[in-house]
Design an enzyme around this catalytic site. Structure first.
Site, PDB file in Angstrom:
ATOM      1  N   ASP A   1      83.583  61.887 -72.928  1.00  9.15           N
ATOM      2  CA  ASP A   1      82.977  62.067 -71.613  1.00  9.15           C
ATOM      3  C   ASP A   1      81.504  62.443 -71.775  1.00  9.15           C
ATOM      4  OD1 ASP A   1      82.745  62.205 -68.909  1.00  9.15           O
ATOM      5  OD2 ASP A   1      83.990  63.988 -68.647  1.00  9.15           O
TER       6      ASP A   1
ATOM      7  N   HIS B   1      85.020  51.700 -64.764  1.00  8.89           N
ATOM      8  CA  HIS B   1      84.461  52.990 -64.381  1.00  8.89           C
ATOM      9  C   HIS B   1      83.021  53.109 -64.881  1.00  8.89           C
ATOM     10  CE1 HIS B   1      84.361  57.287 -63.513  1.00  8.89           C
ATOM     11  NE2 HIS B   1      84.018  57.526 -64.762  1.00  8.89           N
TER      12      HIS B   1
END
Length: 316
Positions: free
Chosen positions: A153, A226
């Site tokens: 992330d 995404h």
């Protein structure tokens, strides 16, 4: 060596990634002295931070404060940042980015959980009944900066000299110069459903390989990943960067697994555009498939002013 002797500067939105963080969102109560109490607490926040951080300077303690739209005028009596407004709900065909209350955000970070705890304890003692807690989330760093879905992330974060240009308001809004807009969302994950997907299916949704974090091209079907939906570009093809300091949170015993999204940006519209593309789709109808497994429970917008702005709040 300087890190061992000098605390991190107050209101540093680019403070280092740490092992622990607390995301505290509160609203002001209707008590007669609430605004005055909040104002004096924020003005003295640097002293409170030093009182806690001096116990272990290597713990890299930092606290960034964001002020919400609804309280800005009463609290500061100063011009509002040009883009500051309450979080706008984004409603797609299948999923909704909800808007929830929040007057103040305290983004508390440290390598040590006890340092975060102690700062929050002293902070809440000072605020007392001037505030009520909307949400308190304790995050942790998960292995090699992965989320609980198993992917790295924050890969797209700006680095080095590009950080200030991406997150700090400059001459385009002189009254807000040196500050940063913040958007927070608390997502919970359906890990069971996610786990039933193959690794290849997960990678297509995210847009990166799971093990080595390599970018993947989107499918020819028109469904965007995404990664792609969260990439906002200038006309020349350069990207509008934001700074993310997301943290996993959860409790296996309660079957709660989530990600606390926090994005710092010079331009609030950039994050709002990302959310529109995620929830409505680009093209509309093709929403971000991560939302089929990740549900937003909160959505709030804040502005983090400069440290000098906070210190002068109680000077009148």
């Amino acid at each position: 060596m300087s890190n061992q002797r000098v605390p991190i500067e107050p209101q540093r939105v680019d403070a280092p990634l740490t092992q622990s963080a607390t995301f505290l969102v509160v609203t002001a109560t209707k008590k007669p002295d609430s605004i005055n109490t909040i104002r004096s607490t924020l003005a003295g926040l640097d002293s409170l931070a030093k009182n806690v951080s001096i116990r272990d300077l290597s713990a890299r303690f930092a606290c960034t404060v964001g002020i919400g739209s609804d309280i800005w005028d009463d609290l500061t009596s100063l011009p509002r940042p040009a883009e500051l407004h309450s979080f706008r709900e984004v409603k797609g065909e299948k999923h909704i980015a909800v808007s929830t209350p929040g007057d103040l955000l305290f983004h508390i970070r440290s390598e040590r959980r006890d340092i975060c705890f102690e700062f929050e304890r002293q902070l809440m003692n000072q605020l007392g009944d001037a505030v009520s807690v909307v949400d308190e989330t304790v995050g942790f760093r998960y292995f090699d900066v992965r989320d609980l879905l198993g992917f790295v992330d924050g890969t797209a974060n700006p680095v080095g000299p590009s950080v200030p240009a991406s997150v700090l308001v400059a001459g385009e809004d002189t009254s807000a110069e040196g500050g940063s807009y913040i958007v927070v969302q608390k997502y919970t994950h359906d890990l069971s459903g996610w786990g039933h997907l193959s690794t290849e299916q997960q990678e297509k949704i995210i847009g990166r390989t799971k093990i080595d974090n390599v970018e993947l091209d989107d499918a020819e079907s028109g469904q965007r990943s995404h990664k792609t939906l969260n990439t906002i570009e200038y006309e020349n093809g350069d990207e509008h960067d934001i700074l993310r300091d997301n943290m996993p949170f959860g409790s296996p015993g309660s079957a709660e697994f989530g990600t606390y999204f926090i994005g710092y940006t010079r331009r609030l519209w950039v994050i709002e555009k990302m959310l529109e593309r995620m929830f409505v789709g680009d093209p509309p109808g093709l929403h971000d498939r991560i939302l089929d497994f990740s549900k937003p429970l909160t959505g709030t917008t804040f502005f983090a002013p400069s440290a000098s702005f906070l210190a002068n709040l109680d000077s009148e």
